[in-house]
Scaffold this motif. Structure first.
Motif, mmCIF file in Angstrom:
data_model
loop_
_atom_site.group_PDB
_atom_site.id
_atom_site.type_symbol
_atom_site.label_atom_id
_atom_site.label_comp_id
_atom_site.label_asym_id
_atom_site.label_seq_id
_atom_site.Cartn_x
_atom_site.Cartn_y
_atom_site.Cartn_z
ATOM 1 N N PRO A 85 27.638 60.121 -13.481
ATOM 2 C CA PRO A 85 27.423 59.968 -12.041
ATOM 3 C C PRO A 85 27.288 58.500 -11.666
ATOM 4 O O PRO A 85 26.936 57.655 -12.488
ATOM 5 N N GLY A 86 27.560 58.213 -10.417
ATOM 6 C CA GLY A 86 27.460 56.845 -9.920
ATOM 7 C C GLY A 86 28.806 56.353 -9.439
ATOM 8 O O GLY A 86 29.840 57.009 -9.605
ATOM 9 N N CYS A 87 28.795 55.194 -8.839
ATOM 10 C CA CYS A 87 30.021 54.581 -8.333
ATOM 11 C C CYS A 87 30.883 54.109 -9.509
ATOM 12 O O CYS A 87 30.388 53.397 -10.399
ATOM 13 N N ALA B 286 26.508 45.574 -6.660
ATOM 14 C CA ALA B 286 25.920 46.825 -7.147
ATOM 15 C C ALA B 286 24.395 46.770 -7.168
ATOM 16 O O ALA B 286 23.801 45.759 -7.543
ATOM 17 N N ILE B 287 23.777 47.864 -6.746
ATOM 18 C CA ILE B 287 22.324 48.020 -6.775
ATOM 19 C C ILE B 287 21.994 49.233 -7.636
ATOM 20 O O ILE B 287 22.884 49.925 -8.136
ATOM 21 N N HIS C 192 24.331 53.149 -9.872
ATOM 22 C CA HIS C 192 24.454 53.588 -11.253
ATOM 23 C C HIS C 192 24.083 55.065 -11.444
ATOM 24 O O HIS C 192 24.284 55.611 -12.532
ATOM 25 N N SER C 193 23.584 55.696 -10.411
ATOM 26 C CA SER C 193 23.105 57.069 -10.585
ATOM 27 C C SER C 193 23.642 58.058 -9.553
ATOM 28 O O SER C 193 23.659 59.263 -9.809
ATOM 29 N N ALA D 132 34.124 54.523 4.385
ATOM 30 C CA ALA D 132 34.026 53.881 3.075
ATOM 31 C C ALA D 132 33.001 54.625 2.231
ATOM 32 O O ALA D 132 32.010 55.151 2.754
ATOM 33 N N ALA D 133 33.243 54.668 0.924
ATOM 34 C CA ALA D 133 32.325 55.295 -0.027
ATOM 35 C C ALA D 133 31.588 54.189 -0.766
ATOM 36 O O ALA D 133 32.003 53.760 -1.842
ATOM 37 N N CYS D 134 30.521 53.696 -0.156
ATOM 38 C CA CYS D 134 29.788 52.563 -0.723
ATOM 39 C C CYS D 134 28.346 52.628 -0.250
ATOM 40 O O CYS D 134 28.089 52.815 0.949
ATOM 41 N N HIS D 135 27.406 52.472 -1.180
ATOM 42 C CA HIS D 135 25.981 52.485 -0.818
ATOM 43 C C HIS D 135 25.576 51.218 -0.080
ATOM 44 O O HIS D 135 24.575 51.213 0.649
#
Length: 350
Positions: A300-302, A311-312, A316-317, A331-334
């Motif tokens: 899981p994660g980007c 990245a934060i 990663h999760s 957009a698919a971005c945190h």
């Protein structure tokens, strides 16, 4: 190199029912054998909409899943899960040879290699006439020959009768690729899947092929899914842009909006790779981080996190989902926000 003015529609297409759409389209492949058998996630949860008379560009580097999407839409591969709908009808309900043949005539494919898609043992006319017999059986012999000449002229090859009488080896790469478009056009398609159609051609020839696509959209009413790794050519010809990375669509929206204000770091990276003759020679630090995405049994994660300078912890999760950050711009971005682009990207030279 200075880029020419875009030939994409100056006005957005009027709202209409989608010609083709996908919902959570997914395709996985099994790799390895025995206890080492694993799953390659070529395409995951892709939502795609193509409207009538629209050119949509699907952009990403090699291995991003672009060609797999095209083969799913062409029904070369069956989806692992998800749905493809054509003119409002699920393709899962399209059964029988005649119905499948009709769909393939409506949605043909133009391939990357213009030579391997033509039979070198026959004249150019052979492939077009054979396709007409298969997909348009109502035409008689004279009508088939007239239609073959019409489509060859429509893609800019004249005199058509002379071109049809040649063998593939007697044509240039650009002429062979135009024949590929002519073969597809002969079926009277609604949508042409163009998989890297200009990547094997000289730069001086590419613009002519892109102009063919734009002209066919206007004169024949054909939509295109234009698959490419070249974001500059996507800007030149497309109305909307979808950016793929590691099997996911990470950004989508109107082409000029995406390129003027990119929201995903990967789109920024693609833009930074566009050559700018005004810039000094240097190696971009971000572009040098070329670790490929993990698409075999991915965690899981980007999937872009290993290459992303922004990245934060949550990257990663938690796998990001597409969310709207502007008018029809997702957009698919945190990290991405609607307020501003992620960073100041160099504009594509104009």
């Amino acid at each position: 190199m200075t880029e020419p003015t875009s030939v994409a529609s100056a006005e957005a297409p009027a709202p209409t029912s989608p010609l083709l759409e996908t919902r959570a389209l997914t395709r996985h492949f099994k790799v390895g054998a025995g206890f080492s058998r694993r799953t390659l996630h070529a395409v995951d949860d892709v939502d795609l909409v193509i409207n009538p008379r629209e050119i949509v560009a699907l952009v990403g580097e090699s291995g991003s899943g672009k060609s797999t999407v095209a083969r799913l839409l062409a029904r070369v591969y069956k989806p692992t899960s998800g749905e493809i709908r054509y003119q409002g009808r699920s393709l899962g309900a399209v059964r029988g040879r005649r119905a499948q043949l009709a769909y393939r005539g409506d949605v043909p494919m133009v391939f990357q290699d213009p030579f391997s898609s033509l039979n070198p043992a026959y004249h150019v006319a052979h492939g077009i006439l054979r396709g007409l017999r298969l997909h348009r059986p109502e035409l008689n012999r004279a009508q088939r020959h007239a239609e073959a000449e019409r489509v060859v002229e429509a893609v800019g090859l004249v005199p058509a009768a002379e071109i049809l009488g040649r063998y593939p080896y007697e044509l240039s790469g650009g002429q062979r690729q135009r024949i590929g478009f002519a073969q597809a056009l002969a079926y009277r398609p609604k949508l042409i899947l163009a998989d890297e159609p200009v990547s094997m051609l000289d730069i001086s020839i590419r613009i002519g092929l892109l102009n063919v696509m734009a002209r066919l959209r206007e004169t024949e009413g054909v939509s295109f899914l234009y698959i490419t790794h070249d974001i500059a050519s996507a800007r030149y010809v497309s109305d909307r842009l979808l950016v793929m990375y590691g099997g996911h669509v990470v950004e989508s929206g109107p082409t000029e909006a995406v390129l003027a204000r990119p929201k995903h770091p990967y789109t920024e990276l693609l833009l930074s790779a566009v050559p700018d003759p005004r810039a000094p020679l240097a190696v971009d630090a971000q572009a040098a981080r070329s670790e490929p995405p993990a698409v075999i049994d991915p965690a899981p994660g980007c999937r872009f996190r290993a290459r992303c300078p922004l990245a934060i912890d949550v990257c990663h999760s938690v796998t990001p989902r597409l969310r709207e950050l502007g008018p029809a711009h997702t957009a698919a971005c945190h990290v991405a926000t609607a307020d501003a682009p992620l960073a100041q990207s160099p504009a594509i030279p104009v």
